[in-house]
Structures are given as structure tokens and as C-alpha cells.
Write a protein that holds these residues in place. Structure first.
Motif, short mmCIF file in Angstrom:
data_model
loop_
_atom_site.label_atom_id
_atom_site.label_comp_id
_atom_site.label_asym_id
_atom_site.label_seq_id
_atom_site.Cartn_x
_atom_site.Cartn_y
_atom_site.Cartn_z
N ILE A 5 0.82 -1.21 0.00
CA ILE A 5 0.00 0.00 0.00
C ILE A 5 0.86 1.26 0.00
O ILE A 5 0.58 2.22 -0.72
CB ILE A 5 -0.96 0.00 1.21
CG1 ILE A 5 -1.91 -1.20 1.10
CG2 ILE A 5 -1.73 1.31 1.30
CD1 ILE A 5 -2.74 -1.44 2.35
N GLN A 6 1.90 1.27 0.82
CA GLN A 6 2.80 2.42 0.89
C GLN A 6 4.16 1.97 1.38
O GLN A 6 4.30 0.94 2.03
CB GLN A 6 2.24 3.53 1.78
CG GLN A 6 2.02 3.12 3.23
CD GLN A 6 1.53 4.26 4.10
OE1 GLN A 6 2.01 5.39 4.00
NE2 GLN A 6 0.59 3.96 4.99
N VAL A 7 5.18 2.78 1.05
CA VAL A 7 6.56 2.47 1.42
C VAL A 7 7.21 3.74 1.95
O VAL A 7 7.08 4.81 1.33
CB VAL A 7 7.37 1.95 0.21
CG1 VAL A 7 8.83 1.70 0.59
CG2 VAL A 7 6.75 0.71 -0.38
N VAL A 8 7.89 3.64 3.08
CA VAL A 8 8.70 4.74 3.61
C VAL A 8 10.08 4.20 3.93
O VAL A 8 10.23 3.02 4.30
CB VAL A 8 8.06 5.40 4.86
CG1 VAL A 8 6.77 6.10 4.51
CG2 VAL A 8 7.81 4.38 5.96
N ILE A 33 4.87 5.88 9.72
CA ILE A 33 3.93 5.37 8.74
C ILE A 33 2.57 5.21 9.41
O ILE A 33 2.49 4.78 10.56
CB ILE A 33 4.42 4.04 8.13
CG1 ILE A 33 3.57 3.59 6.96
CG2 ILE A 33 4.56 2.96 9.19
CD1 ILE A 33 4.18 2.44 6.14
N HIS A 36 -3.36 2.16 6.70
CA HIS A 36 -4.69 2.47 6.18
C HIS A 36 -5.77 1.61 6.79
O HIS A 36 -6.96 1.96 6.73
CB HIS A 36 -4.71 2.33 4.65
CG HIS A 36 -3.99 3.43 3.95
ND1 HIS A 36 -2.62 3.48 3.84
CD2 HIS A 36 -4.45 4.54 3.33
CE1 HIS A 36 -2.26 4.56 3.18
NE2 HIS A 36 -3.35 5.22 2.85
N SER A 40 -3.82 -4.30 8.21
CA SER A 40 -2.53 -4.18 7.53
C SER A 40 -1.39 -4.66 8.41
O SER A 40 -1.45 -4.60 9.65
CB SER A 40 -2.26 -2.72 7.15
OG SER A 40 -3.14 -2.29 6.15
N MET A 158 7.19 -1.18 4.75
CA MET A 158 6.14 -1.30 3.74
C MET A 158 4.84 -1.72 4.40
O MET A 158 4.84 -2.68 5.19
CB MET A 158 6.53 -2.34 2.70
CG MET A 158 7.73 -1.94 1.87
SD MET A 158 8.24 -3.24 0.73
CE MET A 158 9.54 -4.00 1.69
N GLU A 159 3.78 -1.00 4.10
CA GLU A 159 2.46 -1.45 4.56
C GLU A 159 1.94 -2.49 3.59
O GLU A 159 1.87 -2.25 2.38
CB GLU A 159 1.47 -0.28 4.64
CG GLU A 159 0.10 -0.73 5.14
CD GLU A 159 -0.94 0.37 5.16
OE1 GLU A 159 -2.09 0.08 5.55
OE2 GLU A 159 -0.61 1.53 4.81
N SER A 161 -1.24 -5.01 2.64
CA SER A 161 -2.66 -5.19 2.91
C SER A 161 -2.94 -6.53 3.55
O SER A 161 -2.29 -7.52 3.24
CB SER A 161 -3.46 -5.02 1.61
OG SER A 161 -3.13 -6.03 0.69
#
Length: 162
Positions: A5-8, A33, A36, A40, A158-159, A161
């Protein structure tokens, strides 16, 4: 489920040291982070380059919002951490660095912001003498020579799902 879903991420290029048995933040290796969904998971990965002086055990810890996660089981008086370099009595270690991989799947079960950071601590048999240290991104030896390098350490979260 299972999609990213997202990466930081964060990268540390400078050096740092400690001779403390108490966990110390590795400056620059912290990310925030906000998941969502409560289902997750956060996949925490990275690499920490460690140099050490003689007679030192170097530990890398993962901290999530003030709670240590991903560490080994308790066993007597042994130190606990996520990864690191165990004690070695070879005095030539002062010229070496080792790569310590960070890999952990964390389930915060929350949609609140998560601050994930890497920390370090060292344990030794000489009561944390000032000359016994753990180093990040360099060896213990500081000779100005082509065989003495500087390195990079990273953390990526990394998120995934649920």
C-alpha cells in the motif's frame, strides 16, 4: 491481500557509536507510517553496517512506538535483540565491518501513526570501557587508508494489505 500500500524509508550515511548497554537510537534510521487499515501489516526491512572493538557484542533493536519488537527469546542473562554481532575475542575485528539484516513482519492492529526506529546497544565483558565501542557505518579502526571504508545503513517499512 498481500499488496503493498505504501513504502517509507530512511538512509544513514554518517557514523555513530555507543558503549552503552542501554538502547540508543540510531540517528537517521527512523520512519513514520500510518496504516490504512487495522488488518494491515508492516514489513520492516533494512541493513545495518556494524564495526566493533575487541571484546564487544553489538545489538540492533527494532522499536515501534516505544515498544521493542522482533527480538529473541529470553534465556538466562543473555542479551536480547533483533540482530547483531556476537562477542568475538579476535582483536583484529577492529578493522572489519559486518552487515546485519533487519527483517520483521509487524501487526500493529491500528490506524494510528507508527514510528519505527532502529536502536543499538553493546555488551562487553569489561563493563563498557570507553575504548570498547560499537560503530555504525565504519570499523572501529580510524586509519585514513583506502582499505578503511564508510558505508550506508537503511530502514524501509512497507504497509502490506491484510
Amino acid at each position: 491481500g498481500g499488496g503493498i500500500i505504501q513504502v517509507v524509508s530512511a538512509t544513514k550515511t554518517d557514523t555513530q557509536s555507543t558503549n552503552s548497554a542501554t538502547k540508543v537510537d540510531i540517528s537517521g534510521l527512523s520512519v513514520s507510517i500510518t496504516p490504512h487499515s487495522t488488518s494491515s501489516k508492516l514489513y520492516i526491512t533494512g541493513n545495518v553496517i556494524i564495526g566493533n572493538s575487541y571484546d564487544v557484542c553489538c545489538n540492533v533493536h527494532i522499536d515501534a512506538n516505544g515498544t521493542e519488537i522482533g527480538l529473541g527469546d529470553a534465556d538466562g542473562s543473555k542479551a536480547r535483540a533483533h540482530t547483531g554481532i556476537n562477542y568475538d575475542d579476535n582483536s583484529e575485528n577492529k578493522y572489519q565491518t559486518k552487515s546485519c539484516a533487519v527483517n520483521y513482519l509487524y501487526s500493529p492492529s491500528s490506524t494510528s501513526a507508527q514510528t519505527i526506529k532502529l536502536q543499538m546497544s553493546e555488551t562487553d565483558s569489561t563493563d563498557h570501557a570507553s575504548n570498547n565501542k560499537m560503530w555504525i557505518n565504519r570499523s572501529h579502526s580510524e586509519a585514513d587508508a583506502v582499505w578503511n571504508c564508510r558505508y550506508v545503513s537503511t530502514i524501509t517499512v512497507m504497509e502490506v494489505s491484510g
